[in-house]
Design a protein around this motif. Structure first.
Motif, PDB file in Angstrom:
ATOM      1  N   ASP A  30       5.982  14.846  -0.203  1.00 51.40           N
ATOM      2  CA  ASP A  30       6.934  14.342  -1.189  1.00 51.40           C
ATOM      3  C   ASP A  30       7.392  12.921  -0.872  1.00 51.40           C
ATOM      4  OD1 ASP A  30       8.252  14.649  -3.606  1.00 51.40           O
ATOM      5  OD2 ASP A  30      10.101  15.324  -2.637  1.00 51.40           O
ATOM      6  N   ILE A  31       6.448  12.065  -0.516  1.00 57.82           N
ATOM      7  CA  ILE A  31       6.738  10.656  -0.253  1.00 57.82           C
ATOM      8  C   ILE A  31       6.489   9.872  -1.536  1.00 57.82           C
ATOM      9  CG2 ILE A  31       5.997   8.597   1.017  1.00 57.82           C
ATOM     10  CD1 ILE A  31       5.341  10.500   3.358  1.00 57.82           C
ATOM     11  N   ASP A  32       7.485   9.137  -1.974  1.00 56.50           N
ATOM     12  CA  ASP A  32       7.409   8.356  -3.211  1.00 56.50           C
ATOM     13  C   ASP A  32       6.643   7.066  -2.937  1.00 56.50           C
ATOM     14  OD1 ASP A  32       7.728   6.964  -5.549  1.00 56.50           O
ATOM     15  OD2 ASP A  32       9.920   6.930  -5.474  1.00 56.50           O
ATOM     16  N   GLU A  33       5.393   6.993  -3.392  1.00 56.78           N
ATOM     17  CA  GLU A  33       4.554   5.819  -3.151  1.00 56.78           C
ATOM     18  C   GLU A  33       5.011   4.603  -3.941  1.00 56.78           C
ATOM     19  OE1 GLU A  33       0.611   7.215  -4.016  1.00 56.78           O
ATOM     20  OE2 GLU A  33       0.383   8.050  -2.009  1.00 56.78           O
ATOM     21  N   LYS A  40       5.270  -1.117   0.752  1.00 56.97           N
ATOM     22  CA  LYS A  40       5.056  -2.173   1.744  1.00 56.97           C
ATOM     23  C   LYS A  40       4.275  -1.622   2.941  1.00 56.97           C
ATOM     24  CE  LYS A  40       7.716  -5.308   4.691  1.00 56.97           C
ATOM     25  NZ  LYS A  40       9.075  -5.712   5.083  1.00 56.97           N
ATOM     26  N   CYS A  41       4.642  -0.442   3.383  1.00 60.57           N
ATOM     27  CA  CYS A  41       3.954   0.201   4.504  1.00 60.57           C
ATOM     28  C   CYS A  41       2.505   0.496   4.140  1.00 60.57           C
ATOM     29  CB  CYS A  41       4.686   1.482   4.891  1.00 60.57           C
ATOM     30  SG  CYS A  41       3.925   2.347   6.271  1.00 60.57           S
ATOM     31  N   MET A  42       2.278   1.052   2.956  1.00 57.85           N
ATOM     32  CA  MET A  42       0.919   1.369   2.515  1.00 57.85           C
ATOM     33  C   MET A  42       0.078   0.102   2.404  1.00 57.85           C
ATOM     34  SD  MET A  42       0.604   4.681   2.021  1.00 57.85           S
ATOM     35  CE  MET A  42      -0.718   4.858   0.862  1.00 57.85           C
ATOM     36  N   GLN A  44       0.437  -2.596   4.051  1.00 57.73           N
ATOM     37  CA  GLN A  44       0.180  -3.110   5.395  1.00 57.73           C
ATOM     38  C   GLN A  44      -1.092  -2.477   5.982  1.00 57.73           C
ATOM     39  OE1 GLN A  44       3.368  -2.359   8.126  1.00 57.73           O
ATOM     40  NE2 GLN A  44       2.459  -3.596   9.732  1.00 57.73           N
ATOM     41  N   PHE A  45      -1.328  -1.223   5.674  1.00 49.06           N
ATOM     42  CA  PHE A  45      -2.486  -0.521   6.220  1.00 49.06           C
ATOM     43  C   PHE A  45      -3.687  -0.519   5.281  1.00 49.06           C
ATOM     44  CE2 PHE A  45       0.819   1.089   8.914  1.00 49.06           C
ATOM     45  CZ  PHE A  45       0.185   1.167  10.142  1.00 49.06           C
ATOM     46  N   PHE A  46      -3.459  -0.548   3.957  1.00 45.40           N
ATOM     47  CA  PHE A  46      -4.548  -0.367   3.010  1.00 45.40           C
ATOM     48  C   PHE A  46      -4.657  -1.458   1.962  1.00 45.40           C
ATOM     49  CE2 PHE A  46      -2.966   3.893   4.213  1.00 45.40           C
ATOM     50  CZ  PHE A  46      -4.041   4.269   5.000  1.00 45.40           C
ATOM     51  N   GLY A  47      -3.908  -2.533   2.102  1.00 41.58           N
ATOM     52  CA  GLY A  47      -3.927  -3.598   1.107  1.00 41.58           C
ATOM     53  C   GLY A  47      -5.273  -4.305   1.046  1.00 41.58           C
ATOM     54  N   ASP A  48      -5.469  -5.073  -0.021  1.00 46.36           N
ATOM     55  CA  ASP A  48      -6.701  -5.837  -0.182  1.00 46.36           C
ATOM     56  C   ASP A  48      -6.836  -6.869   0.928  1.00 46.36           C
ATOM     57  OD1 ASP A  48      -7.282  -4.466  -2.504  1.00 46.36           O
ATOM     58  OD2 ASP A  48      -6.279  -5.939  -3.788  1.00 46.36           O
ATOM     59  N   HIS A  49      -8.046  -7.059   1.386  1.00 50.29           N
ATOM     60  CA  HIS A  49      -8.377  -8.077   2.390  1.00 50.29           C
ATOM     61  C   HIS A  49      -7.622  -7.891   3.694  1.00 50.29           C
ATOM     62  CE1 HIS A  49     -10.389  -9.907  -0.946  1.00 50.29           C
ATOM     63  NE2 HIS A  49      -9.252  -9.992  -1.624  1.00 50.29           N
ATOM     64  N   VAL A  50      -7.344  -6.655   4.030  1.00 48.06           N
ATOM     65  CA  VAL A  50      -6.633  -6.357   5.270  1.00 48.06           C
ATOM     66  C   VAL A  50      -7.584  -5.595   6.183  1.00 48.06           C
ATOM     67  CG1 VAL A  50      -4.733  -5.041   6.285  1.00 48.06           C
ATOM     68  CG2 VAL A  50      -4.393  -6.240   4.133  1.00 48.06           C
ATOM     69  N   GLU A  51      -7.609  -6.000   7.450  1.00 44.86           N
ATOM     70  CA  GLU A  51      -8.395  -5.245   8.411  1.00 44.86           C
ATOM     71  C   GLU A  51      -7.761  -3.866   8.536  1.00 44.86           C
ATOM     72  OE1 GLU A  51      -9.445  -5.238  13.161  1.00 44.86           O
ATOM     73  OE2 GLU A  51      -8.788  -7.086  12.230  1.00 44.86           O
TER      74      GLU A  51
END
Length: 67
Positions: A30-33, A40-42, A44-51
């Motif tokens: 039940d985490i509101d994406e 912001k957290c998501m 940081q880990f899964f954004g475009d052009h991110v290692e």
């Protein structure tokens, strides 16, 4: 009993479909994406052009090897 427990309490994710797997975990927990901090957290880990921070290089196994 074990099958019932697994059906009710087990969520499986696949590393080759990490974003989809994390989305599944978020739904179950039940985490509101759409929340600004969660997004912001998501990103940081899964954004475009991110290692990808949750990945490690692994050696490739050759067909027929005994690795």
């Amino acid at each position: 009993m074990a099958m019932s427990t697994l059906k009710e309490r087990c969520v499986v994710g696949l590393t080759n479909h990490m974003e989809e797997s994390i989305h599944r975990f978020n739904v179950v927990m039940d985490i509101d994406e759409s929340d600004k901090e969660n997004k912001k957290c998501m990103d940081q880990f899964f954004g475009d052009h991110v290692e990808k921070k949750n990945s490690n290089a692994h050696p490739t196994e050759n067909k027929g090897s005994h690795g």
